[in-house]
Design an enzyme around this catalytic site. Structure first.
Site, mmCIF file in Angstrom:
data_model
loop_
_atom_site.group_PDB
_atom_site.id
_atom_site.type_symbol
_atom_site.label_atom_id
_atom_site.label_comp_id
_atom_site.label_asym_id
_atom_site.label_seq_id
_atom_site.Cartn_x
_atom_site.Cartn_y
_atom_site.Cartn_z
ATOM 1 N N LYS A 10 0.844 -1.198 0.000
ATOM 2 C CA LYS A 10 0.000 0.000 0.000
ATOM 3 C C LYS A 10 0.878 1.246 0.000
ATOM 4 O O LYS A 10 2.037 1.227 0.439
ATOM 5 C CB LYS A 10 -0.956 0.020 1.202
ATOM 6 C CG LYS A 10 -0.305 0.178 2.584
ATOM 7 C CD LYS A 10 -0.091 1.615 3.019
ATOM 8 C CE LYS A 10 0.776 1.650 4.276
ATOM 9 N NZ LYS A 10 1.403 2.926 4.567
ATOM 10 N N ALA A 96 10.299 -3.039 6.302
ATOM 11 C CA ALA A 96 10.464 -1.765 7.032
ATOM 12 C C ALA A 96 10.564 -0.596 6.063
ATOM 13 O O ALA A 96 11.447 0.242 6.149
ATOM 14 C CB ALA A 96 11.700 -1.819 7.935
ATOM 15 N N LEU A 99 5.460 0.404 3.370
ATOM 16 C CA LEU A 99 4.562 -0.128 2.332
ATOM 17 C C LEU A 99 3.620 -1.201 2.871
ATOM 18 O O LEU A 99 2.919 -1.854 2.098
ATOM 19 C CB LEU A 99 5.390 -0.704 1.170
ATOM 20 C CG LEU A 99 6.294 0.304 0.442
ATOM 21 C CD1 LEU A 99 7.195 -0.413 -0.560
ATOM 22 C CD2 LEU A 99 5.461 1.372 -0.261
ATOM 23 N N GLY A 101 4.155 -4.170 4.063
ATOM 24 C CA GLY A 101 4.416 -5.542 3.611
ATOM 25 C C GLY A 101 4.029 -6.583 4.643
ATOM 26 O O GLY A 101 3.326 -7.552 4.335
ATOM 27 N N ASP A 136 -2.528 -1.248 10.090
ATOM 28 C CA ASP A 136 -2.728 -1.314 8.639
ATOM 29 C C ASP A 136 -3.395 -2.608 8.184
ATOM 30 O O ASP A 136 -3.804 -2.713 7.028
ATOM 31 C CB ASP A 136 -1.382 -1.185 7.900
ATOM 32 C CG ASP A 136 -0.861 0.248 7.862
ATOM 33 O OD1 ASP A 136 -1.677 1.178 8.012
ATOM 34 O OD2 ASP A 136 0.363 0.422 7.698
#
Length: 284
Positions: A10, A96, A99, A101, A136
């Site tokens: 993202k 890190a 994004l 992940g 997130d």
């Protein structure tokens, strides 16, 4: 039986911090969307009641510290599943990096195990489970494009941004989200991005206005601590990206690019600066 899930990265088109909450978290308002840089998660039932994680990436934990492991344990405990699972993470998203992940891996694990074990958990419940793992994760459960409020778990889906290229570049450093939020003085933020303007630009398919209104209040903290992120952002702007912003707490910087012909120049220019560079599209 095996199931496969994609876990896309993202980016934040905006990230605003409204205040520090009494529970220690920050009250945020963000517009997030997903891009087609993705990890691939493979899940397979095991006869014995255990969780085993593997990955080709040598730099991630494969035990309780891994968010996919935590997601598997949470769903097993909550729904009293006595079967084991083998999870393989084919990592493509840098770690890190701002994004999401790890959060996307956790969300994909929740979705995949829901299918593998035929639990029929509705999407809203998977999002609530995800909120126990990280701010997130609820967004990553459903993906798309959304306004996120609260600490990130209150989601309002919106339509996708105008289609464009996204060039992502991560300098060779790792940034701790908790460190960046810890150094942020929420009551001293001078300029707040406008969620309303971002949403209007998306709704009206105005790529130019979307680029003009990108904003991230964490940039000020990260750019001061890590000058290479500032250099990367300046470099991307010089190379001609239409809109440039740091994603999340960094250090990844992304550039929105409307014309495909500009992408190779920006991509190649950034490869001289760092090796983690990707040219991808927004997922619609």
């Amino acid at each position: 039986m095996k199931v496969f899930e994609k876990a896309p990265a993202k980016i934040n088109l905006s990230l605003d911090v409204l205040r520090k909450r009494e529970d220690g978290y920050h009250e945020v308002e963000m517009v997030m969307t997903m891009v087609d840089l993705a990890d691939r998660i493979e899940m397979q039932e095991l006869p014995r009641d255990t969780i085993i994680i593997s990955s080709q990436a040598g730099y991630i934990p494969l035990d309780e510290k891994n968010l996919a492991f935590q997601a598997a344990k949470l769903i097993k405990d909550r729904y009293d599943v006595k079967q084991g699972v083998y999870i393989h993470l084919d990592k493509k998203i840098p770690v890190a990096a701002g994004l999401a992940g790890g959060s996307s891996d956790a969300a994909a694990t929740l979705r995949g195990l829901n299918r593998l074990w035929k639990l029929n958990i509705p999407s809203e419940e998977l999002q609530r489970l995800g909120a126990e793992l990280g701010s997130d994760v609820p967004f990553c459960v459903t993906g798309g494009t959304a306004i996120a409020r609260g600490r990130g778990e209150k989601l309002e889906p919106i339509e996708s941004p105008p289609q464009c290229w996204v060039v992502l570049a991560k300098p060779p450093i790792n940034v701790s989200t908790s460190e960046i939020y810890g150094k942020l003085k929420a009551n001293a933020i001078q300029s707040h991005p406008s969620t309303e303007r971002i949403v209007q630009a998306i709704r009206n398919k105005r790529f130019d206005l979307l680029c003009e209104n990108l904003g991230n209040v964490l940039e000020e903290v990260t750019l001061d601590l890590y000058p290479e992120v500032r250099q990367l952002k300046d470099c991307m702007m010089r190379l001609g990206a239409d809109g440039v912003l740091m994603s999340g707490s960094g250090p990844t910087v992304f550039g929105l690019v409307s014309k495909e012909a500009k992408v190779p120049r920006i991509y190649n220019g950034l490869r001289g600066f760092c090796k983690d560079v990707y040219a991808v599209r927004i997922l619609t």
